[in-house]
Scaffold this motif. Structure first.
Motif, PDB file in Angstrom:
ATOM      1  N   VAL A 210       8.463 -15.696  19.840  1.00 55.04           N
ATOM      2  CA  VAL A 210       6.959 -16.352  20.847  1.00 55.04           C
ATOM      3  C   VAL A 210       7.644 -16.525  22.537  1.00 55.04           C
ATOM      4  O   VAL A 210       8.760 -16.827  22.262  1.00 55.04           O
ATOM      5  N   PHE A 211       7.186 -15.925  23.301  1.00 55.62           N
ATOM      6  CA  PHE A 211       7.121 -16.326  24.372  1.00 55.62           C
ATOM      7  C   PHE A 211       6.612 -17.034  25.125  1.00 55.62           C
ATOM      8  O   PHE A 211       5.570 -17.135  24.866  1.00 55.62           O
ATOM      9  N   ASN A 212       6.685 -17.110  26.906  1.00 58.10           N
ATOM     10  CA  ASN A 212       5.767 -17.569  27.667  1.00 58.10           C
ATOM     11  C   ASN A 212       5.557 -16.411  28.793  1.00 58.10           C
ATOM     12  O   ASN A 212       6.296 -15.666  28.899  1.00 58.10           O
ATOM     13  N   VAL A 213       4.807 -17.016  29.474  1.00 57.90           N
ATOM     14  CA  VAL A 213       4.659 -16.383  30.843  1.00 57.90           C
ATOM     15  C   VAL A 213       5.685 -16.041  31.985  1.00 57.90           C
ATOM     16  O   VAL A 213       5.994 -15.205  32.356  1.00 57.90           O
ATOM     17  N   ALA A 214       6.536 -16.988  31.725  1.00 58.75           N
ATOM     18  CA  ALA A 214       7.948 -17.170  32.339  1.00 58.75           C
ATOM     19  C   ALA A 214       8.793 -16.204  31.741  1.00 58.75           C
ATOM     20  O   ALA A 214       9.426 -15.069  32.556  1.00 58.75           O
ATOM     21  N   ASP A 215       9.048 -16.322  30.633  1.00 55.73           N
ATOM     22  CA  ASP A 215       9.891 -15.092  30.328  1.00 55.73           C
ATOM     23  C   ASP A 215       9.755 -13.675  30.459  1.00 55.73           C
ATOM     24  O   ASP A 215      10.161 -13.097  30.210  1.00 55.73           O
ATOM     25  N   MET A 216       8.207 -13.310  30.760  1.00 57.05           N
ATOM     26  CA  MET A 216       7.816 -12.145  30.830  1.00 57.05           C
ATOM     27  C   MET A 216       8.175 -12.430  32.090  1.00 57.05           C
ATOM     28  O   MET A 216       8.363 -11.062  32.661  1.00 57.05           O
ATOM     29  N   ALA A 217       8.216 -12.634  33.038  1.00 61.69           N
ATOM     30  CA  ALA A 217       8.486 -12.742  34.546  1.00 61.69           C
ATOM     31  C   ALA A 217       9.842 -12.119  34.951  1.00 61.69           C
ATOM     32  O   ALA A 217      10.988 -11.570  35.188  1.00 61.69           O
ATOM     33  N   ILE A 218      11.238 -13.163  34.036  1.00 68.10           N
ATOM     34  CA  ILE A 218      12.211 -12.459  33.753  1.00 68.10           C
ATOM     35  C   ILE A 218      12.403 -11.451  33.341  1.00 68.10           C
ATOM     36  O   ILE A 218      13.117 -10.657  33.700  1.00 68.10           O
ATOM     37  N   SER A 219      11.629 -10.676  31.989  1.00 70.49           N
ATOM     38  CA  SER A 219      12.483  -9.734  31.828  1.00 70.49           C
ATOM     39  C   SER A 219      11.700  -9.161  32.862  1.00 70.49           C
ATOM     40  O   SER A 219      12.319  -7.420  31.927  1.00 70.49           O
TER      41      SER A 219
END
Length: 221
Positions: A180-189
């Motif tokens: 489970v992740f968040n928008v910040a994780d998506m940006a980093i990835s």
């Protein structure tokens, strides 16, 4: 890409990230789940550690959970500061737009999770068996630098038992994708993915400059 455009990207990512986190924190109890599609769910979880929920105290048993959390938060601050300097440097040197865009994504994502770690512990109360309150009268659930990162995006794309003929994993139940992740994780990835997949294109100007420097060094006038 100019510094203003990079800042605009960072602000947009931060706004989406923080608005989604604050909404989840103030409307969901911990572990509450809302199915959106069969392959997508909103699941409120809090990450106390690093990627995949790993804690420094799990790796180094002599470190307490509280100390591990502080060390992780301080490391994140140092890392995002370095990324910020890198971003300013590549903009000044007029590197490729793709490189600047990727670094801006990584910076905004890292900064978004740092906001959780630094401030959420004092801004919200606990979410266990209750919906958290913003700026509670009785104080937050943790001290500054000891907050948990809010995650909510879950994509259980497939689950089932793998065929027996598959080496090592055959016959085992597998669920993909569990984290489970968040928008910040998506940006980093996304930023890291751009640097890996489009490496030559992103660092095109850097490679060209280094080649010219090397040729001039090997063939002095």
């Amino acid at each position: 890409m100019s510094l203003k455009k990079a800042i605009f990207i960072i602000i947009c990512v931060l706004l989406i990230d923080q608005i989604s986190k604050i909404y989840i924190k103030t409307h969901f109890e911990l572990d509450e789940t809302v199915p959106v599609f069969s392959w997508f769910k909103i699941v409120f979880v809090e990450n106390e550690g690093m990627a995949w929920g790993t804690k420094l105290s799990d790796v180094f048993s002599f470190i307490s959970d509280k100390s591990a959390k502080l060390i992780l938060t301080l490391f994140r601050i140092v890392a995002v500061t370095a990324i910020g300097f890198w971003l300013v440097d590549v903009i000044k040197k007029e590197k490729t737009k793709l490189l600047i865009f990727a670094i801006a994504l990584i910076f905004s994502g890292a900064l978004g999770n740092i906001i959780d770690s630094v401030f959420y512990g004092v801004l919200f109360n606990d979410s266990v068996m209750e919906v958290a309150t913003f700026l509670p009268e009785d104080g937050g659930y943790a001290n500054v630098f000891h907050g948990n990162v809010v995650d909510m995006l879950h994509f259980p794309l497939w689950s089932g038992v793998l065929p027996e003929w598959i080496p090592f994993l055959g016959g085992k139940y597998i669920s993909f994708f569990d984290p489970v992740f968040n928008v910040a994780d998506m940006a980093i990835s996304t930023g890291i993915g751009i640097l890996i997949v489009f490496n030559k294109r992103a660092f095109k100007d850097t490679i060209k400059t280094d080649t010219i420097f090397q040729e001039s060094h090997n063939n002095p006038v």
